[in-house]
Design a protein around this motif. Structure first.
Motif, PDB file in Angstrom:
ATOM      1  N   GLY A 245       0.807  -1.208   0.000  1.00 34.61           N
ATOM      2  CA  GLY A 245       0.000   0.000   0.000  1.00 34.61           C
ATOM      3  C   GLY A 245       0.845   1.265   0.000  1.00 34.61           C
ATOM      4  N   ALA A 246       1.965   1.252   0.758  1.00 31.67           N
ATOM      5  CA  ALA A 246       2.842   2.423   0.795  1.00 31.67           C
ATOM      6  C   ALA A 246       3.499   2.659  -0.562  1.00 31.67           C
ATOM      7  CB  ALA A 246       3.890   2.235   1.890  1.00 31.67           C
ATOM      8  N   VAL A 247       3.986   1.587  -1.171  1.00 32.42           N
ATOM      9  CA  VAL A 247       4.633   1.742  -2.488  1.00 32.42           C
ATOM     10  C   VAL A 247       3.620   2.167  -3.541  1.00 32.42           C
ATOM     11  CG1 VAL A 247       5.854   0.497  -4.307  1.00 32.42           C
ATOM     12  CG2 VAL A 247       6.458   0.104  -1.914  1.00 32.42           C
ATOM     13  N   ALA A 248       2.418   1.588  -3.491  1.00 30.82           N
ATOM     14  CA  ALA A 248       1.385   1.973  -4.457  1.00 30.82           C
ATOM     15  C   ALA A 248       0.980   3.432  -4.267  1.00 30.82           C
ATOM     16  CB  ALA A 248       0.176   1.050  -4.307  1.00 30.82           C
ATOM     17  N   SER A 249       0.932   3.902  -3.015  1.00 26.11           N
ATOM     18  CA  SER A 249       0.609   5.310  -2.766  1.00 26.11           C
ATOM     19  C   SER A 249       1.679   6.238  -3.325  1.00 26.11           C
ATOM     20  CB  SER A 249       0.444   5.540  -1.256  1.00 26.11           C
ATOM     21  OG  SER A 249      -0.586   4.735  -0.734  1.00 26.11           O
ATOM     22  N   LEU A 250       2.948   5.838  -3.178  1.00 32.17           N
ATOM     23  CA  LEU A 250       4.032   6.649  -3.753  1.00 32.17           C
ATOM     24  C   LEU A 250       3.924   6.711  -5.275  1.00 32.17           C
ATOM     25  CD1 LEU A 250       7.135   5.627  -1.603  1.00 32.17           C
ATOM     26  CD2 LEU A 250       5.966   7.828  -1.638  1.00 32.17           C
ATOM     27  N   PHE A 251       3.581   5.598  -5.888  1.00 29.18           N
ATOM     28  CA  PHE A 251       3.449   5.585  -7.347  1.00 29.18           C
ATOM     29  C   PHE A 251       2.290   6.487  -7.788  1.00 29.18           C
ATOM     30  CE2 PHE A 251       6.133   2.412  -9.559  1.00 29.18           C
ATOM     31  CZ  PHE A 251       6.913   2.028  -8.489  1.00 29.18           C
ATOM     32  N   ILE A 252       1.177   6.404  -7.093  1.00 27.51           N
ATOM     33  CA  ILE A 252       0.036   7.251  -7.452  1.00 27.51           C
ATOM     34  C   ILE A 252       0.353   8.723  -7.212  1.00 27.51           C
ATOM     35  CG2 ILE A 252      -2.369   7.769  -6.904  1.00 27.51           C
ATOM     36  CD1 ILE A 252      -2.744   4.822  -6.195  1.00 27.51           C
ATOM     37  N   TRP A 253       1.056   9.023  -6.115  1.00 27.00           N
ATOM     38  CA  TRP A 253       1.430  10.408  -5.815  1.00 27.00           C
ATOM     39  C   TRP A 253       2.339  10.982  -6.895  1.00 27.00           C
ATOM     40  CZ3 TRP A 253       0.136  14.146  -2.398  1.00 27.00           C
ATOM     41  CH2 TRP A 253       1.013  15.218  -2.248  1.00 27.00           C
ATOM     42  N   ASN A 254       3.323  10.219  -7.325  1.00 23.54           N
ATOM     43  CA  ASN A 254       4.242  10.694  -8.363  1.00 23.54           C
ATOM     44  C   ASN A 254       3.567  10.804  -9.716  1.00 23.54           C
ATOM     45  OD1 ASN A 254       7.425  10.742  -7.541  1.00 23.54           O
ATOM     46  ND2 ASN A 254       6.251   9.377  -6.210  1.00 23.54           N
ATOM     47  N   THR A 255       2.593   9.920  -9.967  1.00 29.76           N
ATOM     48  CA  THR A 255       1.875  10.011 -11.230  1.00 29.76           C
ATOM     49  C   THR A 255       1.029  11.264 -11.308  1.00 29.76           C
ATOM     50  OG1 THR A 255       1.810   7.593 -11.365  1.00 29.76           O
ATOM     51  CG2 THR A 255       0.285   8.812 -12.761  1.00 29.76           C
ATOM     52  N   CYS A 256       0.416  11.652 -10.189  1.00 31.23           N
ATOM     53  CA  CYS A 256      -0.476  12.821 -10.187  1.00 31.23           C
ATOM     54  C   CYS A 256       0.274  14.135 -10.026  1.00 31.23           C
ATOM     55  CB  CYS A 256      -1.513  12.664  -9.072  1.00 31.23           C
ATOM     56  SG  CYS A 256      -2.604  11.243  -9.267  1.00 31.23           S
ATOM     57  N   PHE A 257       1.307  14.163  -9.214  1.00 30.93           N
ATOM     58  CA  PHE A 257       1.974  15.421  -8.878  1.00 30.93           C
ATOM     59  C   PHE A 257       3.435  15.466  -9.326  1.00 30.93           C
ATOM     60  CE2 PHE A 257      -1.351  14.713  -5.725  1.00 30.93           C
ATOM     61  CZ  PHE A 257      -2.075  15.891  -5.836  1.00 30.93           C
ATOM     62  N   GLY A 258       3.836  14.514 -10.148  1.00 30.95           N
ATOM     63  CA  GLY A 258       5.223  14.525 -10.608  1.00 30.95           C
ATOM     64  C   GLY A 258       5.534  15.694 -11.525  1.00 30.95           C
ATOM     65  N   ARG A 259       4.588  16.063 -12.409  1.00 31.08           N
ATOM     66  CA  ARG A 259       4.828  17.174 -13.333  1.00 31.08           C
ATOM     67  C   ARG A 259       4.946  18.497 -12.579  1.00 31.08           C
ATOM     68  NH1 ARG A 259       2.531  21.055 -16.601  1.00 31.08           N
ATOM     69  NH2 ARG A 259       3.304  21.077 -18.757  1.00 31.08           N
ATOM     70  N   LYS A 260       4.107  18.697 -11.580  1.00 32.72           N
ATOM     71  CA  LYS A 260       4.198  19.929 -10.793  1.00 32.72           C
ATOM     72  C   LYS A 260       5.529  20.012 -10.056  1.00 32.72           C
ATOM     73  CE  LYS A 260      -0.749  20.677 -10.049  1.00 32.72           C
ATOM     74  NZ  LYS A 260      -1.832  20.844  -9.031  1.00 32.72           N
ATOM     75  N   ALA A 261       6.021  18.881  -9.588  1.00 34.10           N
ATOM     76  CA  ALA A 261       7.304  18.884  -8.901  1.00 34.10           C
ATOM     77  C   ALA A 261       8.449  19.227  -9.851  1.00 34.10           C
ATOM     78  CB  ALA A 261       7.543  17.518  -8.240  1.00 34.10           C
ATOM     79  N   ILE A 262       8.381  18.750 -11.087  1.00 29.16           N
ATOM     80  CA  ILE A 262       9.427  19.075 -12.061  1.00 29.16           C
ATOM     81  C   ILE A 262       9.367  20.552 -12.427  1.00 29.16           C
ATOM     82  CG2 ILE A 262      10.262  18.615 -14.383  1.00 29.16           C
ATOM     83  CD1 ILE A 262      10.829  16.410 -12.370  1.00 29.16           C
ATOM     84  N   VAL A 263       8.168  21.096 -12.566  1.00 26.73           N
ATOM     85  CA  VAL A 263       8.031  22.527 -12.867  1.00 26.73           C
ATOM     86  C   VAL A 263       8.593  23.371 -11.731  1.00 26.73           C
ATOM     87  CG1 VAL A 263       6.346  24.373 -13.213  1.00 26.73           C
ATOM     88  CG2 VAL A 263       6.088  22.211 -14.434  1.00 26.73           C
TER      89      VAL A 263
END
Length: 486
Positions: A258-276
């Protein structure tokens, strides 16, 4: 009384001894007579006119003033007239200016075939026309007169990309290129039709793969290793639960999954904002102190090169980057927009994304550099959409502009929900560019790095490292993006 010494009498009556001097032949004297200015007219050139058997008319004076239309005189001259005029920048135009074929005037009986060489153009009477300076109105064709004015100097080659070729554009009355300000027209710009712009080498056509995607950035080896590890943990936890009736291992495996899946979902949704955010906080470099081959981030104002783009839907001119995408929503029984389109989600149906070379003026030093984003260069754009349109054909009628846009691309306008997004970087926009500095003689360029640049792991935001490939473009839309229903 005679004398043996000869003598003779002078003209004043005196007698002198000696024989009278023999008259000598007088040497011819050279004298120059000031010749009147003829303006190149053979009839006024005296002896030259006699050579051509043309009667010299000394009483007729040279006319000056505007060209008037008079009835053609009798007789025809079936020859070619050679005129002198200003130097043309185009060899073809210069050839057509100096040589004119055909008869000068026609009418009446009798003909005399001869070749005339004048220092100025002739009017309908065959007489020279007064030279004029500056533009002349009245509908007189510029190729039939000679105007005086400065010859434009030949500028040295600087290596900079300009908005069109040197000799392109309209000409002024003296035959030199005329300066035109404002948007480029068809005579001076490199405007390319939409059907042929894809096949142009100077335009980089980008695809959906150039967008940020966490699944593509995450290493495939680590991903499959985690899947195999969790699969073995579930099998082991289930076996221990069935044999010993102990669920501790299975609970631990479920929590970790569950923790790893949450990290994957978090990076999928907010990864672009973090790169910006990473690009925004990356320090700006100064071009004056940048070394050759150094990875830098430059922020400044955009200037178009010799091939500006135009946005697809809004027709925004003078752009260096354009992106127009059309998405469709797929329900339970709807058609898929692409082969990977899942149900109850938005899928990409059409994408038009292009980039060309442009200039950027550095805020730090004021220097201008050429950004090489054209000719198939690797570009990763992070450009905000300036227009978002929601289309629902089932409840509202489509606009004529949207129907025309769909018809030009052979896209159907059925009852499916659609969403259009359009973003662009136009001339005068403020952008941030990351790339490698390259100095080529007097030209300063920013080129794509040879290898991808990683952003590093952002532990505080729980963001995994991401790779930035090629030149990274970042442009923020300052206007508020409103969703417009159509």
């Amino acid at each position: 009384m005679g004398s043996r010494f000869p003598s003779h009498q002078l003209s004043n009556g005196l007698y002198v001894s000696g024989r009278p001097e023999q008259p000598k032949e007088k040497a011819p004297t050279m004298s120059s007579v000031a010749m009147p200015y003829t303006g190149g007219d053979i009839k006024k050139s005296g002896e030259l006119g006699k050579m051509f058997d043309i009667p010299v008319d000394g009483s007729k004076s040279r006319k000056s003033g505007p060209i008037t239309s008079a009835p053609p005189r009798t007789g025809s001259f079936g020859g070619a007239a050679s005129h002198s005029g200003p130097i043309m920048p185009n060899p073809a135009a210069r050839a057509s200016y100096y040589t004119t074929s055909g008869a000068v005037s026609s009418g009446g009986t009798g003909s005399s075939s001869l070749k005339k060489s004048n220092s100025g153009p002739l009017n309908k009477h065959g007489e020279p026309v007064k030279k004029l300076s500056g533009p002349q109105s009245g509908g007189v064709t510029p190729s039939g007169r000679q105007n005086s004015g400065p010859i434009p100097p030949v500028l040295p080659t600087t290596g900079l990309i300009t908005s069109g070729p040197i000799s392109s554009g309209p000409l002024n009355s003296s035959g030199a290129p005329r300066k035109v300000s404002g948007p480029l027209e068809s005579t001076g710009s490199m405007k390319i039709p939409g059907s042929a712009i894809i096949h142009n080498q100077a335009v980089t056509v980008l695809s959906q793969d150039d967008d940020f995607s966490f699944r593509r950035n995450f290493p495939k080896l680590i991903l499959w290793s985690l899947i195999l590890l969790f699969l073995m943990g579930f099998i082991a936890g289930g076996f221990i639960l069935a044999a010993v009736h102990n669920a501790i291992l299975l609970i631990v495996v479920v929590v970790l999954f569950g923790a790893v899946a949450s990290l994957f979902i978090w990076n999928t949704c907010f990864g672009r904002k973090a790169i910006v955010a990473y690009i925004a906080h990356y320090p700006d470099a100064e071009l004056r102190n940048a070394k050759n081959g150094q990875f830098v981030k430059i922020s400044g104002v955009v200037t178009c090169g010799n091939m500006p783009l135009e946005s697809s839907f809004q027709r925004i001119p003078r752009c260096v980057y354009t992106s127009t995408s059309l998405y469709e929503y797929r329900g339970w029984d709807s058609k898929a927009a692409n082969p990977t389109h899942r149900r109850f989600s938005w899928g990409l149906r059409s994408l038009e994304r292009r980039a060309v070379d442009f200039y950027i003026s550095d805020f730090q030093s004021g220097l201008r550099a050429l950004v090489k984003t054209g000719y198939g260069a690797r570009v990763t754009p992070y450009v905000d959409d300036s227009l978002v349109i929601d289309v629902n054909p089932g409840t509202e009628e489509l606009s004529p502009e949207f129907i025309k846009w769909l018809g030009e691309r052979n896209l159907s306008s059925d009852d499916r929900m659609m969403r259009m997004k359009e973003g662009y970087i136009k001339e005068g926009s403020t952008v941030s560019v990351t790339g490698v500095v390259q100095r080529n003689e007097n030209v300063l360029m920013i080129v794509p790095p040879p290898e991808p640049i990683t952003s590093g792991c952002q532990w505080t935001k729980c963001i995994f490292p991401a790779s930035l490939e090629g030149i990274v473009l970042r442009c923020e839309d300052t206007s508020k993006n409103d969703v417009i229903p159509v």
